[in-house]
Design a protein around this motif. Structure first.
Motif, PDB file in Angstrom:
ATOM      1  N   ILE A  45      74.514  -8.764  82.155  1.00 15.28           N
ATOM      2  CA  ILE A  45      75.748  -8.916  82.922  1.00 15.28           C
ATOM      3  C   ILE A  45      75.768 -10.255  83.647  1.00 15.28           C
ATOM      4  O   ILE A  45      76.779 -10.971  83.653  1.00 15.28           O
ATOM      5  N   ILE A  46      74.658 -10.622  84.262  1.00 13.97           N
ATOM      6  CA  ILE A  46      74.593 -11.872  85.017  1.00 13.97           C
ATOM      7  C   ILE A  46      74.860 -13.079  84.114  1.00 13.97           C
ATOM      8  O   ILE A  46      75.434 -14.076  84.555  1.00 13.97           O
ATOM      9  N   HIS A  47      74.479 -12.991  82.855  1.00 15.09           N
ATOM     10  CA  HIS A  47      74.614 -14.130  81.946  1.00 15.09           C
ATOM     11  C   HIS A  47      75.968 -14.175  81.228  1.00 15.09           C
ATOM     12  O   HIS A  47      76.183 -15.069  80.411  1.00 15.09           O
ATOM     13  N   THR A  48      76.876 -13.263  81.550  1.00 16.28           N
ATOM     14  CA  THR A  48      78.171 -13.278  80.872  1.00 16.28           C
ATOM     15  C   THR A  48      79.087 -14.367  81.430  1.00 16.28           C
ATOM     16  O   THR A  48      78.965 -14.788  82.585  1.00 16.28           O
ATOM     17  N   SER A  49      80.021 -14.783  80.598  1.00 16.83           N
ATOM     18  CA  SER A  49      81.064 -15.708  81.050  1.00 16.83           C
ATOM     19  C   SER A  49      81.926 -15.043  82.106  1.00 16.83           C
ATOM     20  O   SER A  49      82.353 -15.684  83.076  1.00 16.83           O
ATOM     21  N   ALA A  50      82.206 -13.759  81.926  1.00 18.16           N
ATOM     22  CA  ALA A  50      83.059 -13.036  82.884  1.00 18.16           C
ATOM     23  C   ALA A  50      82.442 -13.024  84.268  1.00 18.16           C
ATOM     24  O   ALA A  50      83.148 -13.157  85.277  1.00 18.16           O
ATOM     25  N   ALA A 103      78.513  -5.279  87.859  1.00 21.94           N
ATOM     26  CA  ALA A 103      79.517  -5.191  86.791  1.00 21.94           C
ATOM     27  C   ALA A 103      80.875  -4.729  87.262  1.00 21.94           C
ATOM     28  O   ALA A 103      81.870  -4.918  86.554  1.00 21.94           O
ATOM     29  N   HIS A 104      80.974  -4.143  88.444  1.00 28.45           N
ATOM     30  CA  HIS A 104      82.152  -3.342  88.763  1.00 28.45           C
ATOM     31  C   HIS A 104      83.455  -4.137  88.839  1.00 28.45           C
ATOM     32  O   HIS A 104      84.536  -3.574  88.693  1.00 28.45           O
ATOM     33  N   ASP A 105      83.402  -5.443  89.044  1.00 30.18           N
ATOM     34  CA  ASP A 105      84.628  -6.244  89.183  1.00 30.18           C
ATOM     35  C   ASP A 105      84.872  -7.185  88.013  1.00 30.18           C
ATOM     36  O   ASP A 105      85.756  -8.053  88.091  1.00 30.18           O
ATOM     37  N   LEU A 106      84.147  -7.045  86.921  1.00 24.24           N
ATOM     38  CA  LEU A 106      84.273  -8.003  85.823  1.00 24.24           C
ATOM     39  C   LEU A 106      85.671  -8.034  85.219  1.00 24.24           C
ATOM     40  O   LEU A 106      86.087  -9.048  84.652  1.00 24.24           O
ATOM     41  N   GLY A 107      86.413  -6.952  85.316  1.00 22.55           N
ATOM     42  CA  GLY A 107      87.730  -6.888  84.694  1.00 22.55           C
ATOM     43  C   GLY A 107      88.884  -7.306  85.575  1.00 22.55           C
ATOM     44  O   GLY A 107      90.046  -7.250  85.141  1.00 22.55           O
ATOM     45  N   HIS A 108      88.595  -7.731  86.808  1.00 18.43           N
ATOM     46  CA  HIS A 108      89.694  -8.131  87.694  1.00 18.43           C
ATOM     47  C   HIS A 108      90.333  -9.429  87.210  1.00 18.43           C
ATOM     48  O   HIS A 108      89.636 -10.396  86.872  1.00 18.43           O
ATOM     49  N   PRO A 109      91.656  -9.486  87.190  1.00 15.54           N
ATOM     50  CA  PRO A 109      92.362 -10.721  86.826  1.00 15.54           C
ATOM     51  C   PRO A 109      92.373 -11.684  87.998  1.00 15.54           C
ATOM     52  O   PRO A 109      91.871 -11.353  89.090  1.00 15.54           O
ATOM     53  N   THR A 140      82.070  -4.035  76.574  1.00 16.00           N
ATOM     54  CA  THR A 140      81.925  -3.374  75.267  1.00 16.00           C
ATOM     55  C   THR A 140      82.624  -4.106  74.135  1.00 16.00           C
ATOM     56  O   THR A 140      82.374  -3.811  72.966  1.00 16.00           O
ATOM     57  N   GLU A 141      83.492  -5.085  74.464  1.00 16.81           N
ATOM     58  CA  GLU A 141      84.324  -5.678  73.420  1.00 16.81           C
ATOM     59  C   GLU A 141      84.562  -7.171  73.598  1.00 16.81           C
ATOM     60  O   GLU A 141      84.417  -7.952  72.643  1.00 16.81           O
ATOM     61  N   LEU A 142      84.947  -7.589  74.802  1.00 17.08           N
ATOM     62  CA  LEU A 142      85.444  -8.953  74.969  1.00 17.08           C
ATOM     63  C   LEU A 142      84.339  -9.998  75.034  1.00 17.08           C
ATOM     64  O   LEU A 142      84.541 -11.139  74.615  1.00 17.08           O
ATOM     65  N   GLU A 143      83.192  -9.648  75.603  1.00 18.86           N
ATOM     66  CA  GLU A 143      82.073 -10.591  75.614  1.00 18.86           C
ATOM     67  C   GLU A 143      81.447 -10.634  74.222  1.00 18.86           C
ATOM     68  O   GLU A 143      81.043  -9.606  73.675  1.00 18.86           O
ATOM     69  N   ARG A 144      81.370 -11.824  73.644  1.00 21.03           N
ATOM     70  CA  ARG A 144      80.783 -12.003  72.316  1.00 21.03           C
ATOM     71  C   ARG A 144      79.626 -12.994  72.446  1.00 21.03           C
ATOM     72  O   ARG A 144      79.811 -14.201  72.402  1.00 21.03           O
ATOM     73  N   TYR A 146      76.179 -11.978  71.144  1.00 17.63           N
ATOM     74  CA  TYR A 146      75.034 -11.556  70.351  1.00 17.63           C
ATOM     75  C   TYR A 146      75.433 -11.436  68.883  1.00 17.63           C
ATOM     76  O   TYR A 146      76.533 -10.971  68.569  1.00 17.63           O
ATOM     77  N   PRO A 147      74.551 -11.809  67.962  1.00 16.01           N
ATOM     78  CA  PRO A 147      74.920 -11.809  66.547  1.00 16.01           C
ATOM     79  C   PRO A 147      75.010 -10.425  65.918  1.00 16.01           C
ATOM     80  O   PRO A 147      75.652 -10.261  64.879  1.00 16.01           O
ATOM     81  N   ASP A 148      74.375  -9.418  66.524  1.00 13.85           N
ATOM     82  CA  ASP A 148      74.286  -8.106  65.885  1.00 13.85           C
ATOM     83  C   ASP A 148      75.265  -7.070  66.401  1.00 13.85           C
ATOM     84  O   ASP A 148      75.312  -5.955  65.883  1.00 13.85           O
ATOM     85  N   PHE A 149      76.030  -7.411  67.442  1.00 18.74           N
ATOM     86  CA  PHE A 149      76.997  -6.447  67.976  1.00 18.74           C
ATOM     87  C   PHE A 149      77.997  -7.178  68.847  1.00 18.74           C
ATOM     88  O   PHE A 149      77.736  -8.285  69.333  1.00 18.74           O
ATOM     89  N   ILE A 150      79.169  -6.570  69.029  1.00 18.23           N
ATOM     90  CA  ILE A 150      80.139  -7.090  69.981  1.00 18.23           C
ATOM     91  C   ILE A 150      79.870  -6.469  71.344  1.00 18.23           C
ATOM     92  O   ILE A 150      79.258  -5.408  71.446  1.00 18.23           O
TER      93      ILE A 150
END
Length: 402
Positions: A45-50, A103-109, A140-144, A146-150
């Motif tokens: 989570i810490i390493h995500t763009s979001a 993780a709880h606020d990752l989806g806030h616009p 589960t979907e928007l962060e891409r 890893y090569p083996d899964f979305i």
């Protein structure tokens, strides 16, 4: 708040989540040599763009209004610190509590609740917008990455905590905005009709502790209300009065900061005492007991909940609906609405990688992708993108020098 060493019993509660007994990941990856599954989730989570973008997403104030006000990133870090401390004190798994908190606020616009309200209005014909659902879609979907899964392929326990840290959500699955959750759950059952782990509940209460306290701090810093007014409000009022008597030499700034620190401690201590009482009275022994309890195990006392309600009412009247905040909300909603309408009417104005996603989709699919693009923006980027789209500072012609 008392020190972690004072509060932490160092004994694992029988109803704590056990990383060794995790239900695993949707796609098996094998164990890490150096981290528990929950610690591994936290690091992902810490390493995500979001997560990085949270640094310029607002809480109440737009990010460019000042460096001293909280952003979604600083808020998430505060929540994680409180969650980790409370989890340790209760004998729970601190990594899982911290992970869900981060993780709880990752989806806030952008632009906080004003941004969410506007995107929900824009998306009304296409299923609406819900920041909790968007958070789930981010991991589960928007962060891409890893090569083996979305997505991030997080553990079952983390995904459960992300989507139902505030309680069961099965009754929401008929809402159009929750369709992605229903579809995901059909192939990977998160038991949406039960409560989440005690660790997830700790993260939820830590969010309440953090944002109510930092909104008092930020509101005073911004001059939306004065210490004299806050002194008449339940919970913080008695703390301020005792502090003035104990430390009359403190200036207003130190008085404010120390009062907020003590209020965080009082709320945290209340959660610890009430949760231990709840566990003893209910005879909770296992993580499954927590999920099937029928009510939240981790909670404030009735008295604290009542005082907190009064504090929230004060903040709603004096801060969230202050004319300065209302003006920002109005501007923010216009910015997002105008961009959404333009991208829907002229998708070729989207950045190339986003246009390639939407150019052959139907209207509903295009709308969801446009919404994803806007929801991922920071406050600053949204303002700058809007300016680029609607203000012709300089016209560049193909093949010309401009």
């Amino acid at each position: 708040m008392a020190s972690a060493s004072t509060l932490d019993t160092r004994a694992r509660a029988s109803f704590a989540a056990d990383p060794a007994a995790s239900l695993g990941r949707r796609i098996d990856e094998g164990a890490s040599r150096t981290r528990t599954p929950f610690a591994r989730d936290r690091d992902r989570i810490i390493h995500t763009s979001a997560f990085r973008r949270l640094k310029e997403k607002t809480q109440v104030f737009v990010a460019h209004e000042g460096d001293h006000f909280r952003t979604r990133l600083t808020h998430s870090l505060e929540v994680a610190q409180i969650a980790r401390t409370l989890a340790g004190a209760l004998g729970l798994d601190p990594d899982l509590a911290e992970t869900i908190a981060l993780a709880h606020d990752l989806g806030h616009p952008p632009f906080g609740h004003a941004g969410e309200d506007e995107l929900d209005a824009c998306m009304a014909p296409y299923g609406g917008f819900d920041h909790n659902v968007q958070t789930f879609r981010v991991v589960t979907e928007l962060e891409r990455r890893y090569p083996d899964f979305i997505g991030l392929n997080l553990t079952w326990e983390t995904l459960e905590g992300v989507i139902k840290h505030n309680g069961p959500v099965e009754d929401r699955l008929e809402r159009p905005s929750w369709r992605p959750i229903a579809e995901f759950n059909a192939g990977y059952d998160l038991r949406l009709g039960t409560f989440a782990s005690a660790e997830a509940q700790v993260a939820a209460l830590s969010d309440d502790i953090a944002y109510n306290n930092h909104d008092v701090d930020d509101g005073l810093e911004a001059g939306l209300f004065r210490l004299e007014e806050v002194a008449r409000v339940a919970l913080i009022g008695p703390i301020l009065q005792a502090l003035k008597e104990e430390r009359p030499e403190l200036d207003d700034r130190l008085l404010r900061l120390e009062a907020v620190r003590r209020m965080i401690g009082a709320m945290a201590d209340d959660v610890l005492e009430q949760t231990r009482r709840n566990a003893a009275e209910a005879g909770v022994q296992t993580p499954e007991d927590v999920r099937l309890l029928g009510r939240a195990l981790v909670s404030f006392s009735p008295e604290m909940a009542e005082d907190l309600g009064r504090l929230r009412m004060f903040l709603h009247q004096r801060m969230y609906r202050h004319y300065r905040v209302n003006r920002t909300r109005s501007q923010a909603r216009r910015i997002l609405a105008e961009m959404f309408r333009l991208f829907m009417a002229e998708p070729e104005t989207l950045p190339t990688e986003w246009y390639e996603r939407v150019h052959d989709l139907d209207e509903a699919g295009r709308a969801r992708n446009v919404c994803d693009y806007i929801a991922g923006m920071t406050d600053r980027f949204a303002i700058e993108e809007h300016h680029r789209l609607f203000n012709l500072d300089k016209i560049y012609l193909p093949g010309g020098t401009g």
